[in-house]
Design a protein around this motif. Structure first.
Motif, short mmCIF file in Angstrom:
data_model
loop_
_atom_site.label_atom_id
_atom_site.label_comp_id
_atom_site.label_asym_id
_atom_site.label_seq_id
_atom_site.Cartn_x
_atom_site.Cartn_y
_atom_site.Cartn_z
N THR A 261 10.15 20.73 14.00
CA THR A 261 10.31 22.06 14.59
C THR A 261 9.33 23.02 13.94
O THR A 261 9.34 23.20 12.72
CB THR A 261 11.75 22.58 14.38
N ILE A 262 8.49 23.60 14.74
CA ILE A 262 7.49 24.57 14.26
C ILE A 262 7.92 25.95 14.72
O ILE A 262 8.17 26.17 15.91
CB ILE A 262 6.10 24.23 14.81
N THR A 263 8.03 26.88 13.78
CA THR A 263 8.46 28.22 14.15
C THR A 263 7.34 29.23 13.97
O THR A 263 6.50 29.11 13.08
CB THR A 263 9.70 28.65 13.35
N HIS A 264 7.33 30.21 14.85
CA HIS A 264 6.40 31.33 14.80
C HIS A 264 7.21 32.57 14.41
O HIS A 264 8.10 32.99 15.15
CB HIS A 264 5.73 31.54 16.16
N ALA A 265 6.90 33.11 13.23
CA ALA A 265 7.67 34.24 12.72
C ALA A 265 6.86 35.52 12.85
O ALA A 265 5.65 35.54 12.64
CB ALA A 265 8.05 34.00 11.26
N PHE A 266 7.57 36.60 13.20
CA PHE A 266 6.98 37.92 13.34
C PHE A 266 7.57 38.84 12.27
O PHE A 266 8.80 38.96 12.16
CB PHE A 266 7.24 38.49 14.73
N TYR A 267 6.70 39.47 11.52
CA TYR A 267 7.12 40.42 10.49
C TYR A 267 7.12 41.82 11.10
O TYR A 267 6.08 42.36 11.49
CB TYR A 267 6.17 40.36 9.30
N ILE A 268 8.31 42.40 11.21
CA ILE A 268 8.49 43.71 11.83
C ILE A 268 8.98 44.68 10.77
O ILE A 268 10.08 44.53 10.23
CB ILE A 268 9.50 43.63 12.99
N GLU A 269 8.17 45.67 10.45
CA GLU A 269 8.51 46.64 9.41
C GLU A 269 8.79 48.00 10.05
O GLU A 269 7.87 48.68 10.50
CB GLU A 269 7.39 46.75 8.39
N LEU A 270 10.06 48.37 10.11
CA LEU A 270 10.45 49.64 10.70
C LEU A 270 10.27 50.78 9.71
O LEU A 270 10.30 50.58 8.49
CB LEU A 270 11.91 49.56 11.16
N GLU A 271 10.09 51.98 10.24
CA GLU A 271 9.91 53.15 9.39
C GLU A 271 11.14 53.35 8.50
O GLU A 271 12.28 53.17 8.95
CB GLU A 271 9.70 54.41 10.24
N PRO A 272 10.93 53.73 7.23
CA PRO A 272 12.07 53.95 6.33
C PRO A 272 13.02 55.01 6.89
O PRO A 272 12.60 55.96 7.57
CB PRO A 272 11.41 54.45 5.04
N SER A 273 14.29 54.80 6.63
CA SER A 273 15.30 55.72 7.13
C SER A 273 16.51 55.69 6.22
O SER A 273 16.83 54.66 5.61
CB SER A 273 15.72 55.34 8.55
#
Length: 352
Positions: free
Chosen positions: A297-309
């Motif tokens: 199983t090969i996974t494609h990961a996305f790094y999503i950095e939301l604005e601090p809150s």
């Protein structure tokens, strides 16, 4: 009688510790004053490939040795670093160097160190990674593999299986006794039994395919204000473990579309899709061959950095997720994380 080395170093997973391992341990003790045993895949949750903790595996080893031999054995856990070999090598070096400093009895002379392991074995690749040390290659005794030992023990009758393994010189009697007690008293036995049966049933559905199956998945590493978004898995494999939101790619989907769909389905994260897309900082592929028990199983990961809150977005477990929650990065625990998700997070953060 002086021995050729001050320290020999044996690295392995020992899942479980078998007669082939014992042969290497005894040779390591013959060749050096002390044997350093680094027990790999430490701090992982129980799973079909790693059903025993590093403490349990150390006990298996020590049961097979005399009091005098145990006094010369130094055991430490070694964590996997599947996506950064250099860090893994550094960890081995620092662990061995620390033990040598603490236990070398002739400080005016540099310690003589040698790695020891099986020859012609894919797990013995490390013998060539440490040119500063000597190496000793040992033939793989009876070509024993721990994988069929594990499967037979958890699927068949444990007591009958262990008797056969002892009679065939595959398991030491002391380890067999330990495993029988584990099967009788530890809840982990039933958990691994159920996981293995689930995986075998899962894989049977693909037995008629004319070629080996490779699965494609997506995962979201969503970070906000020092927290990462995780879900608790509702079902096997990994029931009850914490994981990144994600899943399998549907036909006709692009990777990013699948990532956002799974994120929405499993967490009900109420952040608009344009904001999520605009917050993507990195994308990476994770393809360790044994990262998933279900198969390649090969996974494609996305790094999503939301604005601090000051207030994290509300989330709720749904679909394959029993629950969803924001976890402080400092509280991540590899022992409760599914597959390689802990290492994916560390790699995405640049912490490994």
């Amino acid at each position: 009688m002086n021995k050729p080395y001050d320290f020999t170093v044996f690295i392995g997973r020992f899942q479980p510790f078998h007669t082939g391992h014992l042969k290497v341990v005894r040779e390591g003790l013959n060749q050096a004053d002390k044997l350093i045993l680094l027990i790999g895949s430490a701090w992982e949750p129980r799973n079909p490939r790693n059903p025993w903790t590093h403490q349990e595996r150390e006990e298996m080893v020590r049961r097979c040795l005399s009091e005098a031999e145990n006094a010369r054995l130094l055991c430490l856990p070694l964590m996997d670093v599947p996506y950064n070999d250099e860090v893994w090598v550094r960890n081995v070096q620092s662990t061995v160097n620390g033990l040598v400093i603490a236990h070398h009895t002739v400080p005016h002379r540099p310690a003589k160190i040698s790695l020891i392991g099986h020859r012609k074995d894919q797990t013995g690749f490390y013998l060539s990674l440490f040119p500063q040390w000597s190496s000793i290659s040992i033939e793989n005794y009876h070509k024993i593999s721990a994988t069929p030992v594990r499967e037979a023990f958890f699927i068949d009758e444990p007591e009958r299986v262990t008797r056969e393994l002892v009679s065939n010189d595959i398991l030491p009697q002391q380890v067999a006794d330990y495993l029988i007690d584990f099967s009788r008293t530890h809840p982990g036995f039933q958990h691994i039994h159920d996981e293995i049966l689930f995986i075998k049933k899962y894989q049977q559905a693909w037995n008629t395919a004319p070629y080996p199956q490779v699965f494609v998945t997506v995962d979201s590493v969503v970070i906000q204000s020092g927290h990462v978004l995780l879900i608790e898995r509702r079902a096997s494999p990994g029931k009850g473990l914490w994981a990144l939101p994600g899943g399998f790619l549907n036909g006709g989907e692009r990777l990013l579309e699948a990532c956002l769909r799974e994120l929405r389905e499993e967490t009900r994260l109420k952040v608009p899709a344009p904001v999520l897309k605009g917050s993507i900082k990195r994308q990476a592929v994770y393809d360790a061959p044994y990262r998933s028990a279900r198969g390649r199983t090969i996974t494609h990961a996305f790094y999503i950095e939301l604005e601090p809150s000051l207030e994290l977005p509300k989330v709720k477990g749904s679909d394959d997720a029993k629950t969803a929650r924001w976890v402080p990065l400092s509280e991540l625990d590899p022992q409760v994380m599914f597959e390689d998700h802990y290492f994916i997070i560390q790699d995405m953060l640049g912490a490994v």
